[in-house]
Motif scaffolding. Structure first.
Motif, mmCIF file in Angstrom:
data_model
loop_
_atom_site.group_PDB
_atom_site.id
_atom_site.type_symbol
_atom_site.label_atom_id
_atom_site.label_comp_id
_atom_site.label_asym_id
_atom_site.label_seq_id
_atom_site.Cartn_x
_atom_site.Cartn_y
_atom_site.Cartn_z
ATOM 1 N N ALA A 120 49.438 42.140 29.250
ATOM 2 C CA ALA A 120 48.801 40.846 29.985
ATOM 3 C C ALA A 120 47.163 40.836 29.246
ATOM 4 O O ALA A 120 46.903 41.464 28.147
ATOM 5 N N THR A 121 46.982 39.697 29.413
ATOM 6 C CA THR A 121 45.538 39.257 28.771
ATOM 7 C C THR A 121 44.493 39.719 29.519
ATOM 8 O O THR A 121 44.562 39.851 30.848
ATOM 9 N N ALA A 122 43.258 39.676 28.919
ATOM 10 C CA ALA A 122 42.309 39.992 29.756
ATOM 11 C C ALA A 122 41.754 39.125 30.999
ATOM 12 O O ALA A 122 41.512 39.461 32.034
ATOM 13 N N ALA A 123 42.043 37.669 30.934
ATOM 14 C CA ALA A 123 42.126 36.685 32.042
ATOM 15 C C ALA A 123 42.843 37.292 33.130
ATOM 16 O O ALA A 123 42.636 37.151 34.218
ATOM 17 N N VAL A 124 44.051 37.414 32.900
ATOM 18 C CA VAL A 124 44.978 37.656 33.940
ATOM 19 C C VAL A 124 44.725 39.291 34.480
ATOM 20 O O VAL A 124 44.669 39.304 35.621
ATOM 21 N N LEU A 125 44.286 40.035 33.744
ATOM 22 C CA LEU A 125 43.816 41.244 34.357
ATOM 23 C C LEU A 125 42.756 41.101 35.395
ATOM 24 O O LEU A 125 42.594 41.588 36.412
ATOM 25 N N ALA A 126 41.765 40.287 34.638
ATOM 26 C CA ALA A 126 40.519 40.095 35.755
ATOM 27 C C ALA A 126 40.931 39.522 37.139
ATOM 28 O O ALA A 126 40.355 39.737 37.982
ATOM 29 N N GLU A 127 41.896 38.534 36.963
ATOM 30 C CA GLU A 127 42.474 37.702 38.018
ATOM 31 C C GLU A 127 42.761 38.770 39.258
ATOM 32 O O GLU A 127 42.727 38.788 40.337
ATOM 33 N N GLY A 128 43.672 39.594 38.604
ATOM 34 C CA GLY A 128 44.439 40.666 39.228
ATOM 35 C C GLY A 128 43.288 41.678 40.090
ATOM 36 O O GLY A 128 43.517 42.078 41.276
ATOM 37 N N LEU A 129 42.239 41.841 39.371
ATOM 38 C CA LEU A 129 41.374 42.910 39.533
ATOM 39 C C LEU A 129 40.518 42.379 40.847
ATOM 40 O O LEU A 129 40.239 42.988 41.544
ATOM 41 N N VAL A 130 40.133 41.156 40.461
ATOM 42 C CA VAL A 130 39.409 40.288 41.540
ATOM 43 C C VAL A 130 40.052 40.112 42.862
ATOM 44 O O VAL A 130 39.522 40.248 43.808
ATOM 45 N N ARG A 131 41.372 39.577 42.838
ATOM 46 C CA ARG A 131 42.162 39.128 43.865
ATOM 47 C C ARG A 131 42.360 40.598 44.699
ATOM 48 O O ARG A 131 42.621 40.487 45.877
ATOM 49 N N SER A 132 42.480 41.702 43.870
ATOM 50 C CA SER A 132 42.985 42.754 44.711
ATOM 51 C C SER A 132 41.724 43.679 45.289
ATOM 52 O O SER A 132 41.989 44.735 45.994
ATOM 53 N N GLY A 133 40.514 43.288 45.039
ATOM 54 C CA GLY A 133 39.228 43.678 45.573
ATOM 55 C C GLY A 133 38.730 44.688 44.801
ATOM 56 O O GLY A 133 37.722 45.627 45.144
ATOM 57 N N VAL A 134 39.464 45.044 43.722
ATOM 58 C CA VAL A 134 38.789 46.169 42.787
ATOM 59 C C VAL A 134 37.630 45.930 41.949
ATOM 60 O O VAL A 134 36.781 46.728 41.794
ATOM 61 N N ALA A 135 37.519 44.468 41.635
ATOM 62 C CA ALA A 135 36.224 44.106 40.899
ATOM 63 C C ALA A 135 35.664 42.906 41.707
ATOM 64 O O ALA A 135 36.439 42.130 42.447
ATOM 65 N N ILE A 136 34.381 42.550 41.595
ATOM 66 C CA ILE A 136 33.699 41.792 42.110
ATOM 67 C C ILE A 136 33.008 40.879 41.229
ATOM 68 O O ILE A 136 32.598 41.438 40.165
ATOM 69 N N GLY A 137 32.881 39.616 41.402
ATOM 70 C CA GLY A 137 31.821 38.784 40.436
ATOM 71 C C GLY A 137 32.867 37.430 40.076
ATOM 72 O O GLY A 137 33.942 37.366 40.517
ATOM 73 N N SER A 138 32.147 36.652 39.187
ATOM 74 C CA SER A 138 32.880 35.450 38.942
ATOM 75 C C SER A 138 34.144 35.983 37.893
ATOM 76 O O SER A 138 33.965 37.041 37.198
ATOM 77 N N GLU A 168 36.091 43.217 26.873
ATOM 78 C CA GLU A 168 35.295 44.420 26.150
ATOM 79 C C GLU A 168 36.000 45.804 26.516
ATOM 80 O O GLU A 168 35.998 46.631 25.323
ATOM 81 N N LEU A 169 36.230 46.052 27.624
ATOM 82 C CA LEU A 169 36.938 47.337 27.833
ATOM 83 C C LEU A 169 38.260 47.268 27.277
ATOM 84 O O LEU A 169 38.471 48.702 26.720
ATOM 85 N N LEU A 170 39.026 46.426 27.211
ATOM 86 C CA LEU A 170 40.125 46.501 26.382
ATOM 87 C C LEU A 170 40.050 46.777 24.953
ATOM 88 O O LEU A 170 40.909 47.604 24.208
ATOM 89 N N GLU A 171 39.109 46.251 24.429
ATOM 90 C CA GLU A 171 38.764 46.780 22.892
ATOM 91 C C GLU A 171 38.378 47.752 22.725
ATOM 92 O O GLU A 171 38.802 48.634 21.868
ATOM 93 N N ASP A 172 37.559 48.529 23.617
ATOM 94 C CA ASP A 172 37.223 50.000 23.650
ATOM 95 C C ASP A 172 38.360 50.771 23.856
ATOM 96 O O ASP A 172 38.543 51.718 23.237
ATOM 97 N N LEU A 173 39.462 50.483 24.708
ATOM 98 C CA LEU A 173 40.604 51.099 25.077
ATOM 99 C C LEU A 173 41.540 51.205 23.931
ATOM 100 O O LEU A 173 42.216 52.073 23.488
ATOM 101 N N GLU A 174 41.584 49.972 22.885
ATOM 102 C CA GLU A 174 42.348 49.833 21.798
ATOM 103 C C GLU A 174 41.867 50.823 20.924
ATOM 104 O O GLU A 174 42.602 51.343 20.178
ATOM 105 N N ARG A 175 40.474 50.877 20.467
ATOM 106 C CA ARG A 175 39.931 51.585 19.573
ATOM 107 C C ARG A 175 40.216 53.144 20.092
ATOM 108 O O ARG A 175 40.461 54.049 19.044
ATOM 109 N N ALA A 176 40.324 53.654 21.402
ATOM 110 C CA ALA A 176 40.623 54.892 21.762
ATOM 111 C C ALA A 176 42.249 55.131 21.932
ATOM 112 O O ALA A 176 42.576 56.246 22.151
ATOM 113 N N ALA A 177 42.839 54.189 21.341
ATOM 114 C CA ALA A 177 44.363 54.474 21.348
ATOM 115 C C ALA A 177 45.053 54.508 22.617
ATOM 116 O O ALA A 177 45.808 54.945 22.854
ATOM 117 N N ARG A 178 44.464 53.907 23.711
ATOM 118 C CA ARG A 178 45.023 53.887 25.093
ATOM 119 C C ARG A 178 45.821 52.835 25.137
ATOM 120 O O ARG A 178 46.654 52.800 26.168
#
Length: 89
Positions: A35-53, A63-73
């Motif tokens: 998934a892309t960052a936009a698709v993940l953000a939509e899912g996180l907001v819709r499920s109530g895990v994240a709040i904000g625009s 940004e988190l995905l880039e950090d996780l990519e550097r950490a090989a996760r």
């Protein structure tokens, strides 16, 4: 956890807060093909895990995905989507 993350990834409908990285990985795990960052953000907001625009959540998820990519996760596949890295046994 950063103060901004504490607000964005507040535990709205569940127990104690988990790290934003854990939340992103858990959401990404539901997408077998990635998934892309936009698709993940939509899912996180819709499920109530994240709040904000959705734009601000998508920026932070990117940004988190880039950090996780550097950490090989996670890994970025050629079409721009991300997917979890399988653990080697």
């Amino acid at each position: 956890m950063e103060a901004a993350d504490r607000k964005m990834f507040a535990p709205i409908f569940r127990g104690p807060a988990r790290s934003p990285e854990t939340e992103v990985c858990a959401a990404l795990g539901t997408f077998g093909v990635g998934a892309t960052a936009a698709v993940l953000a939509e899912g996180l907001v819709r499920s109530g895990v994240a709040i904000g625009s959705r734009d601000s959540v998508a920026r932070r998820v990117a940004e988190l995905l880039e950090d996780l990519e550097r950490a090989a996760r996670v890994e970025r596949i050629p079409d721009g989507r991300y997917r979890l890295v399988k653990a080697r046994r």
